[in-house]
Design a protein around this motif. Structure first.
Motif, PDB file in Angstrom:
ATOM      1  N   LYS A  47      34.047 -49.146 -36.731  1.00  0.00           N
ATOM      2  CA  LYS A  47      33.748 -47.916 -37.481  1.00  0.00           C
ATOM      3  C   LYS A  47      33.991 -46.649 -36.664  1.00  0.00           C
ATOM      4  CE  LYS A  47      30.488 -48.950 -41.084  1.00  0.00           C
ATOM      5  NZ  LYS A  47      29.109 -48.880 -41.569  1.00  0.00           N
ATOM      6  N   ASN A  48      33.467 -46.648 -35.461  1.00  0.00           N
ATOM      7  CA  ASN A  48      33.597 -45.426 -34.656  1.00  0.00           C
ATOM      8  C   ASN A  48      35.013 -45.220 -34.138  1.00  0.00           C
ATOM      9  OD1 ASN A  48      30.935 -44.917 -35.071  1.00  0.00           O
ATOM     10  ND2 ASN A  48      30.260 -45.915 -33.177  1.00  0.00           N
ATOM     11  N   VAL A  49      35.787 -46.277 -34.094  1.00  0.00           N
ATOM     12  CA  VAL A  49      37.196 -46.129 -33.694  1.00  0.00           C
ATOM     13  C   VAL A  49      37.958 -45.453 -34.837  1.00  0.00           C
ATOM     14  CG1 VAL A  49      39.228 -47.330 -32.802  1.00  0.00           C
ATOM     15  CG2 VAL A  49      36.944 -48.264 -32.352  1.00  0.00           C
ATOM     16  N   PHE A  50      37.641 -45.856 -36.060  1.00  0.00           N
ATOM     17  CA  PHE A  50      38.323 -45.241 -37.211  1.00  0.00           C
ATOM     18  C   PHE A  50      37.970 -43.766 -37.353  1.00  0.00           C
ATOM     19  CE2 PHE A  50      38.650 -49.703 -38.905  1.00  0.00           C
ATOM     20  CZ  PHE A  50      40.038 -49.733 -38.940  1.00  0.00           C
ATOM     21  N   THR A  51      36.732 -43.406 -37.054  1.00  0.00           N
ATOM     22  CA  THR A  51      36.368 -41.987 -37.198  1.00  0.00           C
ATOM     23  C   THR A  51      36.852 -41.164 -36.008  1.00  0.00           C
ATOM     24  OG1 THR A  51      34.257 -42.329 -36.101  1.00  0.00           O
ATOM     25  CG2 THR A  51      34.267 -42.516 -38.505  1.00  0.00           C
ATOM     26  N   GLY A  52      37.279 -41.833 -34.944  1.00  0.00           N
ATOM     27  CA  GLY A  52      37.765 -41.107 -33.770  1.00  0.00           C
ATOM     28  C   GLY A  52      36.678 -40.869 -32.736  1.00  0.00           C
ATOM     29  N   ALA A  53      35.441 -41.304 -33.035  1.00  0.00           N
ATOM     30  CA  ALA A  53      34.343 -41.078 -32.096  1.00  0.00           C
ATOM     31  C   ALA A  53      34.440 -41.991 -30.874  1.00  0.00           C
ATOM     32  CB  ALA A  53      33.006 -41.296 -32.808  1.00  0.00           C
ATOM     33  N   GLU A  54      35.203 -43.077 -31.020  1.00  0.00           N
ATOM     34  CA  GLU A  54      35.302 -44.027 -29.913  1.00  0.00           C
ATOM     35  C   GLU A  54      36.770 -44.378 -29.705  1.00  0.00           C
ATOM     36  OE1 GLU A  54      33.100 -47.634 -30.811  1.00  0.00           O
ATOM     37  OE2 GLU A  54      34.141 -48.702 -29.199  1.00  0.00           O
ATOM     38  N   HIS A  55      37.156 -44.592 -28.450  1.00  0.00           N
ATOM     39  CA  HIS A  55      38.549 -44.943 -28.177  1.00  0.00           C
ATOM     40  C   HIS A  55      38.646 -46.310 -27.529  1.00  0.00           C
ATOM     41  CE1 HIS A  55      40.208 -41.132 -29.422  1.00  0.00           C
ATOM     42  NE2 HIS A  55      39.088 -40.615 -28.954  1.00  0.00           N
ATOM     43  N   ARG A  56      39.675 -47.035 -27.871  1.00  0.00           N
ATOM     44  CA  ARG A  56      39.909 -48.351 -27.276  1.00  0.00           C
ATOM     45  C   ARG A  56      41.251 -48.328 -26.577  1.00  0.00           C
ATOM     46  NH1 ARG A  56      36.511 -52.633 -29.972  1.00  0.00           N
ATOM     47  NH2 ARG A  56      34.767 -51.355 -30.638  1.00  0.00           N
ATOM     48  N   PRO A  57      41.449 -49.247 -25.640  1.00  0.00           N
ATOM     49  CA  PRO A  57      42.737 -49.269 -24.934  1.00  0.00           C
ATOM     50  C   PRO A  57      43.864 -49.883 -25.763  1.00  0.00           C
ATOM     51  CG  PRO A  57      41.241 -50.919 -24.026  1.00  0.00           C
ATOM     52  CD  PRO A  57      40.458 -50.166 -25.054  1.00  0.00           C
ATOM     53  N   TYR A  58      43.657 -50.125 -27.035  1.00  0.00           N
ATOM     54  CA  TYR A  58      44.708 -50.669 -27.896  1.00  0.00           C
ATOM     55  C   TYR A  58      44.662 -49.924 -29.234  1.00  0.00           C
ATOM     56  CZ  TYR A  58      40.398 -53.232 -28.849  1.00  0.00           C
ATOM     57  OH  TYR A  58      39.081 -53.562 -29.081  1.00  0.00           O
ATOM     58  N   SER A  59      45.785 -49.912 -29.928  1.00  0.00           N
ATOM     59  CA  SER A  59      45.788 -49.252 -31.240  1.00  0.00           C
ATOM     60  C   SER A  59      46.024 -50.248 -32.378  1.00  0.00           C
ATOM     61  CB  SER A  59      46.836 -48.151 -31.276  1.00  0.00           C
ATOM     62  OG  SER A  59      48.108 -48.714 -31.019  1.00  0.00           O
ATOM     63  N   ARG A  60      46.174 -51.536 -32.004  1.00  0.00           N
ATOM     64  CA  ARG A  60      46.276 -52.594 -33.018  1.00  0.00           C
ATOM     65  C   ARG A  60      45.345 -53.724 -32.603  1.00  0.00           C
ATOM     66  NH1 ARG A  60      52.746 -53.566 -34.121  1.00  0.00           N
ATOM     67  NH2 ARG A  60      53.266 -51.378 -34.518  1.00  0.00           N
ATOM     68  N   ALA A  61      44.580 -54.227 -33.547  1.00  0.00           N
ATOM     69  CA  ALA A  61      43.664 -55.320 -33.208  1.00  0.00           C
ATOM     70  C   ALA A  61      43.674 -56.372 -34.306  1.00  0.00           C
ATOM     71  CB  ALA A  61      42.249 -54.781 -33.029  1.00  0.00           C
ATOM     72  N   VAL A  62      43.270 -57.586 -33.933  1.00  0.00           N
ATOM     73  CA  VAL A  62      43.125 -58.671 -34.913  1.00  0.00           C
ATOM     74  C   VAL A  62      41.840 -59.423 -34.604  1.00  0.00           C
ATOM     75  CG1 VAL A  62      44.584 -60.245 -33.528  1.00  0.00           C
ATOM     76  CG2 VAL A  62      44.238 -60.702 -35.970  1.00  0.00           C
ATOM     77  N   THR A  63      41.113 -59.801 -35.662  1.00  0.00           N
ATOM     78  CA  THR A  63      39.842 -60.504 -35.457  1.00  0.00           C
ATOM     79  C   THR A  63      39.637 -61.594 -36.507  1.00  0.00           C
ATOM     80  OG1 THR A  63      38.597 -59.010 -36.923  1.00  0.00           O
ATOM     81  CG2 THR A  63      38.644 -58.425 -34.595  1.00  0.00           C
ATOM     82  N   ALA A  64      38.760 -62.529 -36.142  1.00  0.00           N
ATOM     83  CA  ALA A  64      38.119 -63.410 -37.132  1.00  0.00           C
ATOM     84  C   ALA A  64      36.650 -63.035 -37.023  1.00  0.00           C
ATOM     85  CB  ALA A  64      38.340 -64.874 -36.783  1.00  0.00           C
ATOM     86  N   GLN A  65      36.139 -62.375 -38.054  1.00  0.00           N
ATOM     87  CA  GLN A  65      34.800 -61.786 -37.967  1.00  0.00           C
ATOM     88  C   GLN A  65      33.780 -62.570 -38.785  1.00  0.00           C
ATOM     89  OE1 GLN A  65      33.488 -58.924 -36.281  1.00  0.00           O
ATOM     90  NE2 GLN A  65      31.604 -59.826 -37.067  1.00  0.00           N
TER      91      GLN A  65
END
Ligand code: ATP
Ligand code: MG
Ligand code: MG
Ligand code: MG
Length: 469
Positions: A47-65
């Motif tokens: 959620k916070n990555v989508f709003t821009g409040a948090e940054h990750r070292p990747y811009s594409r991710a895949v999960t089994a949630q």
């Protein structure tokens, strides 16, 4: 035949090959969102990555949630045992772009996965787009070569996703599989779309706007992608069945339940075996993520799930605690993908055994009372709220257990009357307490409870955020 474990791996590997970081499932209790009862979609941890409040070292991710939908806005509890496609606990496979690729590549990646890697018959796939999303409509034509009648425009909020009142939002596009005319149900958007013939397997969310205020929406400079595909649903398609409960994982759980109870899975008792298998899985994963049965909040949702399964065990004629005996089968199926399940196995086993032992003390007597109270009632009748409350208060029957118990007979419960009875009991307790002279404690305690709200206090409907793809 491709098993659930291989399908999960195939999904993660496919997106990994296409530049996506494999990120582990987050726990079922969301760390970053106190308003959400359980993680109910793959995007929750981002959620916070989508709003821009948090940054990750990747811009594409895949999960089994790991996801639970058993309370709040997305509550599938009542569907379990009765539809072929709903679980309380399920795994959502998802690929995510954080301001990286957008609609065209999202559609291309999804289409190639289902038609090439998974080899689905393209003639049995239909997609939906949001009615105003001409761009997505055009891309499905261009990339997948779908004809107009296979791209259904949906004008409702079903195809428009929003994180909340404000924040990222955008149209979505869903992929459906047609399991064939022998299964009842109509295509998406038709009056009988709730059947199990056309099953929604994958939802692609195109986050392209930001809702700034309730009246103002702006375009995001770098739109994002959030998708979710039910692992059990794609497994059903790949295993040649329309029914999630026929996939390898559920066949093994249900076979164990059949063996332990001696009651066949076919016929009248089918739903009970399904409920038991589903609820066992949800309970085990919730306990492994730190939730324990209690009388409020998350713990009460867990208790409701466990007790609902226990009533179904009773229906199968079982007189000894049953659920804990299925734990080893679940661990054998899912322990490799989710090591937390292996670590928590003793706790899961003990918790189930204890809860079932306790509940058995009142379950049979409560059911007797329920039978007496509904003797002679026909379909369309309503059980008095007072009685439902007595079952809750004296016999430990969660309201939805009572509702579930009467469902097959078409009898409803007067829930308003239930709430009134509950409120009256609270008022009596408040007055009795006030009379005891412990005014200060009382004020604090009741204020706390009132702030939580009566429903939240009971664990009903506490989810407010729309953290779902
Ligand atoms: P449905 O309309 O069938 O209830 P949904 O639109 O509520 O599904 P989404 O919120 O779009 O589902 O979630 C993404 C995907 O997760 C769905 O396309 C489906 O494959 C899967 N999914 C959703 N809810 C469940 C559930 N209760 N059990 C199993 N899979 C589910
Ligand atoms: Mg749903
Ligand atoms: Mg849907
Ligand atoms: Mg959907």
């Amino acid at each position: 035949m491709t098993g659930v474990n291989e399908i999960r791996t195939a999904f993660l590997d496919y997106f990994n090959k296409n530049g996506h970081e494999i990120v582990a499932s987050s726990p079922l209790v969301p760390r970053n969102d106190p308003t959400l009862m359980f993680t109910n979609a793959g995007m929750v941890q981002f959620k916070n990555v989508f709003t821009g409040a948090e940054h990750r070292p990747y811009s594409r991710a895949v999960t089994a949630q790991k996801c639970v939908r058993a309370g709040g806005k997305h509550n599938d509890l009542d569907n379990v045992g009765y539809t072929a496609r709903h679980h309380t606990f399920f795994e959502m496979l998802g690929n995510f772009s954080f301001g990286d690729y957008f609609k065209d590549l999202a559609i291309e990646l999804a289409w190639n996965l289902v038609t090439r890697e998974f080899g689905l018959d393209r003639d049995r796939l239909i997609v939906t787009v949001y009615a105003e999303d001409d761009e997505a409509h055009g891309l499905w034509k261009k990339i997948a070569g779908l004809s107009d009648d296979k791209i259904i425009r949906i004008p409702t909020s079903d195809n428009f996703w929003a994180m909340g009142e404000t924040g990222p939002c955008g149209p979505c596009s869903e992929i459906f599989f047609d399991h064939g005319p022998h299964i009842p149900g109509g295509p998406p958007g038709s009056p009988d779309e709730d059947g199990d013939r056309f099953i929604e397997i994958w939802n692609l969310v195109f986050m392209q706007f930001e809702q700034v205020t309730p009246d103002e929406r702006v375009s995001l400079p770098r739109p994002s992608i959030d998708t979710g595909m039910g692992l059990e649903r794609i497994a059903a398609v790949l295993q040649g069945t329309h029914d999630n409960y026929q996939i390898d994982l559920f066949r093994h759980l249900i076979a164990a339940s059949v063996e332990l109870t001696g009651v066949p899975a076919e016929g009248a008792h089918g739903p009970s075996h399904r409920v038991i298998a589903d609820h066992l899985r949800a309970s085990a994963f919730l306990i492994a993520d730190g939730v324990l049965p209690s009388n409020e909040g998350r713990g009460y949702v867990l208790r409701r799930i466990m007790r609902r399964a226990m009533r179904h065990a009773e229906l199968l004629g079982v007189r000894e605690p049953l659920l804990w005996r299925l734990v080893p089968v679940l661990v054998a199926e899912m322990g490799r993908a989710y090591p937390e399940l292996v670590r928590a196995e003793p706790l899961v086993t003990e918790t189930l055994k204890l809860e079932e032992t306790r509940f058995r003390k009142t379950l049979a007597r409560g059911l007797d009372l329920l039978n007496e109270a509904t003797a002679g009632m026909a379909a369309g009748a309503e059980l008095a709220g007072e009685t439902a409350f007595k079952l809750y208060d004296t016999y430990g029957f969660p309201l939805d257990l009572t509702q579930d118990a009467l469902k097959s007979r078409g009898i409803a419960v007067d829930t308003a009357g239930f709430d009134t009875a509950m409120a009256r009991q609270r008022e009596d307790a408040r007055r009795a307490w006030a009379g005891s002279g412990e005014a200060a404690t009382e004020t604090v305690w009741f204020a706390l409870r009132d702030r939580a709200g009566a429903t939240e206090f009971l664990g009903y409907d506490t989810e407010t955020a729309e953290g779902v793809v």
